[in-house]
Write a protein that holds these residues in place. Structure first.
Motif, short mmCIF file in Angstrom:
data_model
loop_
_atom_site.label_atom_id
_atom_site.label_comp_id
_atom_site.label_asym_id
_atom_site.label_seq_id
_atom_site.Cartn_x
_atom_site.Cartn_y
_atom_site.Cartn_z
N ALA A 273 7.18 171.69 43.87
CA ALA A 273 8.19 170.80 44.54
C ALA A 273 8.39 169.37 44.01
CB ALA A 273 8.00 170.68 45.93
N GLU B 212 12.23 167.89 50.43
CA GLU B 212 11.48 168.12 48.86
C GLU B 212 10.94 169.41 48.95
OE1 GLU B 212 7.26 166.30 47.55
OE2 GLU B 212 8.03 165.54 49.37
N GLU B 213 10.55 170.07 49.85
CA GLU B 213 10.08 171.44 49.81
C GLU B 213 11.24 172.53 49.55
OE1 GLU B 213 10.36 170.67 54.59
OE2 GLU B 213 9.98 169.81 52.64
N ASP B 214 12.39 171.97 49.32
CA ASP B 214 13.53 173.10 49.18
C ASP B 214 13.95 172.71 47.57
OD1 ASP B 214 13.12 174.32 51.61
OD2 ASP B 214 14.78 172.95 52.62
#
Length: 473
Positions: free
Chosen positions: A5, A72-74
């Motif tokens: 990520a 961020e995680e996407d």
């Protein structure tokens, strides 16, 4: 495949990336300006193999998406070694609320381009230039329009506060034009982690225009030919150039290539190609359109086959094709060549089989001293279905764009795209690109690649309409 990520909130630095803007003044909406800016900036990245700029383009895109509110995680950056050349891919998740109870939808584009030599072009290929009603630059058609349009649409929808009823994913590959290492790995990751309902591809399909730019039909790619390259190699002991031999690796290879040039694979047809020619022939004027209609009714008609075969834009829909694309021969100007090799790129009609094509090349060459070697494993993929909900969403986009319905014609592409790897994994993959062009304006992979300015802006609502129809308006 390594997945990490990344939040590149500060990666919007565009120093050196803002290309000269010479387009005529026009009033742009905020969305049009945003997509134009993205398009201009990513054209400036020389994302051809060997130039090391893919990571810069990925950082730029993740920065734009992060600034629009994607977490961020996407934003998942994928790292690969593509035939010794480091490259990256990008996966972007637009989270839905799950209320549809439906599987996610994946959209494809590729960030890399075939290289362009600035000294050969009339304009710098890595500076977006507007001239004579066209945008010029490498990737303007293939496929940075798809990247810019999809990225801009995700940003637009996020800024509107739109919440889809199912997850949506952008999957951008980094080596579609070369080894497709990132493509294969991303397709496997998507299958293991997303398992979509189907896949939509921006890198094929598109709207065919008549000579006067009137829309003819939206092509919908549901199948594609198998991409495979063979090395045809002649070897020889060589020697001093002052002592010519009767056998010479370069001459032997030249003779082999002449025989390959004369090789004609048998005409193939399927329900898809017959319906394609039957429908397209209704809008193509003159002898060519008549030949298409005749072929659809009688695929054995020699005169129709000859007329269609004479047109480079359509011959690939009739049969397997093989063509020499690269040469490598000799080692010194004063020495006889010890080896001479040519890359022969083939696009194999579904069902023909790669081994059958290799055998046909060997038979045509008819020289035991010349080897025919397949470079990489080929991906043979089946035909996809055209989901009803995609058909309806596409129809709405087209009616909105043109004020009336235009035909949607299922097609088989002669070129290869990321879609083959998703089809091979069992996912219906439908290419519905937003571009629109006349056949004579298609310069992908060639000199002075271009996109018509009017078509660029006219296609910017395409994905917005399609996604809202498919994931809740």
């Amino acid at each position: 495949m390594k997945i990490k990520a990344i939040l590149a909130a500060g990666a919007l630095a565009m120093a050196g990336q803002a290309a000269a803007d010479d387009h005529a003044p026009r009033a742009l909406t905020a969305h049009e300006q945003r997509v134009y800016d993205i398009y201009r900036d990513i054209i400036a990245f020389r994302t051809a193999a060997g130039h090391g700029q893919m990571d810069d383009m990925v950082a730029y895109l993740t920065g734009r998406l992060a600034a629009a509110g994607f977490a961020e995680e996407d934003l998942l950056v994928t790292d690969f070694d593509s035939d010794g050349d480091p490259t990256q891919g990008l996966v972007v998740r637009y989270r839905g609320d799950g209320s549809a109870g439906a599987k996610p939808i994946v959209m494809l584009a590729h960030m890399d381009v075939v290289d362009a030599l600035p000294e050969d072009w009339e304009r710098d290929p890595f500076t977006l230039v507007e001239d004579e009603g066209y945008f010029f630059g490498r990737g303007t058609q293939d496929n940075k329009y798809g990247v810019a349009n999809l990225t801009g649409t995700f940003i637009r929808l996020k800024e509107e506060g739109w919440l889809p009823n199912r997850d949506l994913y952008l999957v951008f590959s980094g080596d579609e034009e070369t080894g497709m290492v990132s493509t294969r790995a991303q397709a496997r990751w998507v299958a293991d982690n997303v398992d979509p309902a189907y896949v939509l591809n921006s890198d094929a399909g598109g709207i065919g225009l008549a000579d006067d730019f009137a829309p003819l039909a939206q092509q919908v790619q549901l199948a594609e030919k198998t991409y495979v390259t063979f090395d045809v190699t002649a070897t020889n002991p060589g020697g001093h150039s002052s002592r010519p031999r009767s056998d010479n690796a370069i001459y032997d290879l030249a003779g082999a290539l002449t025989r390959i040039e004369q090789l004609r694979f048998p005409v193939r047809e399927s329900e898809l190609t017959r319906s394609y020619f039957g429908a397209l022939g209704q809008s193509i004027p003159g002898e060519l359109g008549a030949a298409m209609r005749t072929f659809a009714a009688n695929p054995a008609d020699d005169e129709a086959i000859a007329l269609i075969s004479a047109n480079p834009g359509y011959v690939g829909t009739l049969r397997t094709t093989c063509v020499a694309t690269m040469l490598d021969a000799g080692h010194a100007e004063n020495a006889l060549p010890q080896s001479a090799s040519a890359a022969v790129n083939c696009r194999v009609f579904p069902g023909e089989g790669v081994e059958t094509v290799k055998a046909a090349l060997e038979t045509a060459v008819d020289n035991e001293a010349i080897t025919v070697t397949q470079r990489e494993e080929a991906t043979e993929s089946p035909m996809s279905a055209f989901p009803d909900e995609v058909r309806a969403a596409l129809a709405k986009s087209l009616a909105t764009r043109f004020g009336e319905a235009i035909p949607m014609i299922p097609t088989m592409s002669s070129g290869g795209t990321d879609g083959m790897h998703y089809r091979a994994l069992g996912y219906d993959t439908v290419a519905i690109g937003a571009g629109a062009s006349r056949p004579q304006d298609i310069y992908a992979h060639g000199l002075n690649e271009r996109m018509r300015v009017e078509a660029f802006y006219a296609g910017l609502d395409h994905w917005n309409i399609v996604l809202k129809e498919l994931a809740g308006g």
